[in-house]
Design a protein around this motif. Sequence first.
Motif, mmCIF file in Angstrom:
data_model
loop_
_atom_site.group_PDB
_atom_site.id
_atom_site.type_symbol
_atom_site.label_atom_id
_atom_site.label_comp_id
_atom_site.label_asym_id
_atom_site.label_seq_id
_atom_site.Cartn_x
_atom_site.Cartn_y
_atom_site.Cartn_z
ATOM 1 N N LYS A 126 -35.269 41.330 -29.352
ATOM 2 C CA LYS A 126 -36.250 41.646 -30.400
ATOM 3 C C LYS A 126 -36.669 43.118 -30.340
ATOM 4 O O LYS A 126 -36.946 43.734 -31.366
ATOM 5 C CB LYS A 126 -37.473 40.740 -30.191
ATOM 6 C CG LYS A 126 -38.273 40.534 -31.442
ATOM 7 C CD LYS A 126 -39.327 39.459 -31.255
ATOM 8 C CE LYS A 126 -40.352 39.584 -32.384
ATOM 9 N NZ LYS A 126 -41.611 38.985 -32.040
ATOM 10 N N ALA A 127 -36.670 43.667 -29.144
ATOM 11 C CA ALA A 127 -37.082 45.069 -28.982
ATOM 12 C C ALA A 127 -35.881 46.025 -29.050
ATOM 13 O O ALA A 127 -36.015 47.215 -28.753
ATOM 14 C CB ALA A 127 -37.814 45.234 -27.648
ATOM 15 N N ASN A 128 -34.718 45.478 -29.399
ATOM 16 C CA ASN A 128 -33.491 46.293 -29.471
ATOM 17 C C ASN A 128 -33.125 46.949 -28.149
ATOM 18 O O ASN A 128 -32.667 48.093 -28.111
ATOM 19 C CB ASN A 128 -33.621 47.392 -30.533
ATOM 20 C CG ASN A 128 -33.459 46.801 -31.900
ATOM 21 O OD1 ASN A 128 -32.586 45.968 -32.113
ATOM 22 N ND2 ASN A 128 -34.321 47.212 -32.813
ATOM 23 N N ILE A 129 -33.361 46.240 -27.084
ATOM 24 C CA ILE A 129 -33.013 46.742 -25.754
ATOM 25 C C ILE A 129 -31.738 46.011 -25.300
ATOM 26 O O ILE A 129 -31.676 44.774 -25.389
ATOM 27 C CB ILE A 129 -34.178 46.515 -24.758
ATOM 28 C CG1 ILE A 129 -35.370 47.383 -25.170
ATOM 29 C CG2 ILE A 129 -33.751 46.819 -23.328
ATOM 30 C CD1 ILE A 129 -36.634 47.082 -24.432
ATOM 31 N N PRO A 130 -30.734 46.759 -24.846
ATOM 32 C CA PRO A 130 -29.499 46.099 -24.396
ATOM 33 C C PRO A 130 -29.767 45.107 -23.256
ATOM 34 O O PRO A 130 -30.653 45.351 -22.425
ATOM 35 C CB PRO A 130 -28.625 47.256 -23.900
ATOM 36 C CG PRO A 130 -29.229 48.490 -24.462
ATOM 37 C CD PRO A 130 -30.676 48.212 -24.697
ATOM 38 N N PHE A 131 -29.037 44.031 -23.262
ATOM 39 C CA PHE A 131 -29.198 43.067 -22.160
ATOM 40 C C PHE A 131 -27.841 42.504 -21.745
ATOM 41 O O PHE A 131 -26.888 42.522 -22.515
ATOM 42 C CB PHE A 131 -30.153 41.931 -22.555
ATOM 43 C CG PHE A 131 -29.729 41.146 -23.758
ATOM 44 C CD1 PHE A 131 -30.160 41.514 -25.018
ATOM 45 C CD2 PHE A 131 -28.902 40.033 -23.628
ATOM 46 C CE1 PHE A 131 -29.762 40.793 -26.136
ATOM 47 C CE2 PHE A 131 -28.511 39.300 -24.740
ATOM 48 C CZ PHE A 131 -28.940 39.688 -25.997
ATOM 49 N N GLN A 132 -27.808 42.056 -20.514
ATOM 50 C CA GLN A 132 -26.601 41.449 -19.947
ATOM 51 C C GLN A 132 -26.997 40.178 -19.224
ATOM 52 O O GLN A 132 -28.071 40.140 -18.624
ATOM 53 C CB GLN A 132 -26.013 42.328 -18.821
ATOM 54 C CG GLN A 132 -25.349 43.594 -19.224
ATOM 55 C CD GLN A 132 -24.919 44.395 -17.970
ATOM 56 O OE1 GLN A 132 -25.093 43.965 -16.824
ATOM 57 N NE2 GLN A 132 -24.360 45.564 -18.215
ATOM 58 N N VAL A 133 -26.120 39.189 -19.276
ATOM 59 C CA VAL A 133 -26.301 38.032 -18.398
ATOM 60 C C VAL A 133 -25.234 38.126 -17.324
ATOM 61 O O VAL A 133 -24.040 38.209 -17.642
ATOM 62 C CB VAL A 133 -26.170 36.701 -19.164
ATOM 63 C CG1 VAL A 133 -26.295 35.524 -18.206
ATOM 64 C CG2 VAL A 133 -27.222 36.607 -20.260
ATOM 65 N N ILE A 134 -25.684 38.187 -16.100
ATOM 66 C CA ILE A 134 -24.742 38.072 -14.983
ATOM 67 C C ILE A 134 -25.124 36.764 -14.307
ATOM 68 O O ILE A 134 -26.098 36.707 -13.546
ATOM 69 C CB ILE A 134 -24.848 39.265 -14.007
ATOM 70 C CG1 ILE A 134 -24.587 40.576 -14.762
ATOM 71 C CG2 ILE A 134 -23.873 39.093 -12.838
ATOM 72 C CD1 ILE A 134 -24.732 41.827 -13.904
ATOM 73 N N THR A 135 -24.440 35.720 -14.677
ATOM 74 C CA THR A 135 -24.884 34.401 -14.220
ATOM 75 C C THR A 135 -24.611 34.213 -12.723
ATOM 76 O O THR A 135 -23.565 34.615 -12.217
ATOM 77 C CB THR A 135 -24.245 33.287 -15.070
ATOM 78 O OG1 THR A 135 -24.738 32.033 -14.623
ATOM 79 C CG2 THR A 135 -22.737 33.276 -14.984
ATOM 80 N N SER A 136 -25.618 33.644 -12.076
ATOM 81 C CA SER A 136 -25.454 33.369 -10.644
ATOM 82 C C SER A 136 -24.981 31.932 -10.430
ATOM 83 O O SER A 136 -24.548 31.569 -9.338
ATOM 84 C CB SER A 136 -26.788 33.611 -9.912
ATOM 85 O OG SER A 136 -27.825 32.904 -10.553
ATOM 86 N N LYS A 137 -25.053 31.144 -11.509
ATOM 87 C CA LYS A 137 -24.718 29.710 -11.413
ATOM 88 C C LYS A 137 -23.230 29.526 -11.122
ATOM 89 O O LYS A 137 -22.382 30.169 -11.763
ATOM 90 C CB LYS A 137 -25.070 29.048 -12.739
ATOM 91 C CG LYS A 137 -25.361 27.592 -12.634
ATOM 92 C CD LYS A 137 -25.840 27.077 -13.968
ATOM 93 C CE LYS A 137 -25.714 25.573 -14.026
ATOM 94 N NZ LYS A 137 -25.993 25.072 -15.361
ATOM 95 N N GLY A 138 -22.943 28.673 -10.155
ATOM 96 C CA GLY A 138 -21.553 28.330 -9.861
ATOM 97 C C GLY A 138 -20.767 29.417 -9.145
ATOM 98 O O GLY A 138 -19.538 29.366 -9.096
ATOM 99 N N LYS A 139 -21.473 30.438 -8.648
ATOM 100 C CA LYS A 139 -20.781 31.515 -7.914
ATOM 101 C C LYS A 139 -21.333 31.594 -6.506
ATOM 102 O O LYS A 139 -22.511 31.267 -6.289
ATOM 103 C CB LYS A 139 -21.107 32.871 -8.568
ATOM 104 C CG LYS A 139 -20.332 33.178 -9.798
ATOM 105 C CD LYS A 139 -20.804 34.500 -10.375
ATOM 106 C CE LYS A 139 -20.358 34.610 -11.813
ATOM 107 N NZ LYS A 139 -21.182 35.549 -12.568
ATOM 108 N N SER A 140 -20.525 32.119 -5.603
ATOM 109 C CA SER A 140 -21.071 32.368 -4.268
ATOM 110 C C SER A 140 -22.038 33.542 -4.386
ATOM 111 O O SER A 140 -21.933 34.355 -5.308
ATOM 112 C CB SER A 140 -19.947 32.712 -3.291
ATOM 113 O OG SER A 140 -19.420 33.986 -3.619
#
Length: 207
Positions: free
Chosen positions: A54-68
């Motif tokens: 909403k604020a036009n700020i870049p975002f990333q998901v680096i999922t921790s699920k299912g990873k060591s």
Amino acid sequence: MANNAKMKIVVLVSGRGTNLQAIIDAQQTKTIASRIIMVISNKENVAALDRAEKANIPFQVITSKGKSKDVYNKELLKSLQTLNPDLIVLAGYMKILPSSVINCFPNKIINIHPSLLPSFPGLKAQQQALDFGVKITGCTVHFVDEGCDTGPIILQEYEKVHNNDSQKSLSLRLLKKEHAALVQAIQLIENNKVILQDRKTLLREEP
Ligand code: GRF
């Protein structure tokens, strides 16, 4: 230590993102000069990401699920190294940063915690305070070291505990203090007013 007026900030989140929102608002009202260049979440579909979008700020998901832990932390470190921020803000980020990340960004990582540290570190700090029966609790902004909520303290704000407080009512009052303290800490850092001496910080009083 980060000490430039216009710092590039990366905010790490895991959930609701009201502390992120406080930084976004401070950026938009020019209460702080620094800007958020990226929001990174370890969870998908969290409200914090909607706030960034909403604020036009870049975002990333680096999922921790299912990873060591190792794989996740390597991915996170790689992204942070590419972004090369002046300051990393943990705003409701529910994971412990490994020493590889901390050593790469010495004294450039801060966290907001909902208790007067060193009391009640870790999870459910508000409930810990209620269970212990303290009459005053609060929030703490601190540099992140390798311990759990043990790094040098930048700012603390107190909040009285009421007789009839629940975890929810106390958390809500604390949250307002957290938002103000986090923004104030960023202001102090960007104005080069936080001096780190061993495990203590001194705050420069003069303008
Ligand atoms: C805050 O209470 C923060 O202190 C703690 O987790 C909560 C996150 O809230 N570390 P939000 O995601 O910023 O709304």
